[in-house]
Design a protein around this motif. Structure first.
Motif: not given
Lengths: 102, 135
Positions: B71-94
């Motif tokens: 716990g001492e290492n935790v800053v925040a926890v957020g639930e990921i919105d699965l729909i919003a996740e597909d819309l974010i303009p980020l690109r996956e690379i290796s």
């Protein structure tokens, strides 16, 4: 305990939490606990470009120990009430009363 | 349910169980996984965990598996919105690519920091540490 009670009065209000890593999260306060851990709903982040990981996150739990500031509207705070509570040392009064009852 | 758990906000983490969450750690790492268990110290147990590395608008995932976070290492926890996740303009690379980019950036930042510290030292300022030393 005073600030725990104070934060409880802020539930369902929009507040901004600034973390010690400079991340500012704005959202509706859903709940708070004795450690001043904060639960926010419908969050937005200041400067999302710098924090791309927050884009898909809609609600979050913030550990009390990493909070630097909590910002809220002036109207959400009854400063006179807060000042009175501080002067009376409300918590201590309650503890003493509790002892007498026992 | 909440009444059974004396720690109210930790108690309110009940609704995150079995959801996909993002955990931000104090060292700046971002961990994504399925939230399985927790306690009043905000110790977390997560499954199917990946560490997500970011560089500007690109990201890469490094597999971890099952992770218990103290716990001492935790800053925040957020639930990921699965729909919003597909819309974010980020690109996956290796992972390799993102590591080279991050290393490049860090080397540059370290160099700049040394120059800055040297200049400030001449004026009598003491090194104040850098980003990430805030906690």
């Amino acid at each position: 305990m005073l600030f725990f009670s104070f934060f409880k009065t802020l539930t369902d209000q929009v507040i901004t939490v600034e973390l010690k890593n400079d991340l500012c999260i704005t959202g509706t306060l859903k709940s708070v606990d004795q450690f001043l851990n904060i639960r926010l709903d419908g969050i937005t982040v200041e400067d999302p470009e710098r924090h791309p990981h927050m884009m898909a996150v809609k609600n979050c739990f913030i550990r009390g120990s990493v909070v630097r500031y909590v910002r809220m509207g002036a109207r959400s705070v009854d400063t006179t009430l807060l000042e009175d509570a501080t002067r009376r040392g409300e918590f201590m009064v309650r503890v003493l009363k509790g002892l007498r009852v026992d | 349910m909440e009444a059974l758990i004396p720690f109210t906000t930790s108690g309110s983490l009940v609704d995150l169980v079995d959801k996909k969450v993002l955990v931000i750690l104090r060292d700046g790492r971002k961990i994504i996984g399925v939230f399985r268990s927790y306690d009043q110290f905000a110790n977390f147990l997560m499954e199917s965990v990946v560490e997500r590395l970011y560089h500007k608008m690109e990201y890469a995932d490094r597999d971890i598996g099952i992770l218990l976070v103290r716990g001492e290492n935790v800053v925040a926890v957020g639930e990921i919105d699965l729909i919003a996740e597909d819309l974010i303009p980020l690109r996956e690379i290796s992972v390799e690519n993102i590591m080279t980019r991050i290393t490049e950036d860090n080397t540059k930042r370290d160099k700049d920091q040394i120059i800055k510290e040297n200049v400030l030292r001449e004026y009598g300022f003491v090194s104040e540490g850098r980003e990430g030393d805030a906690y």
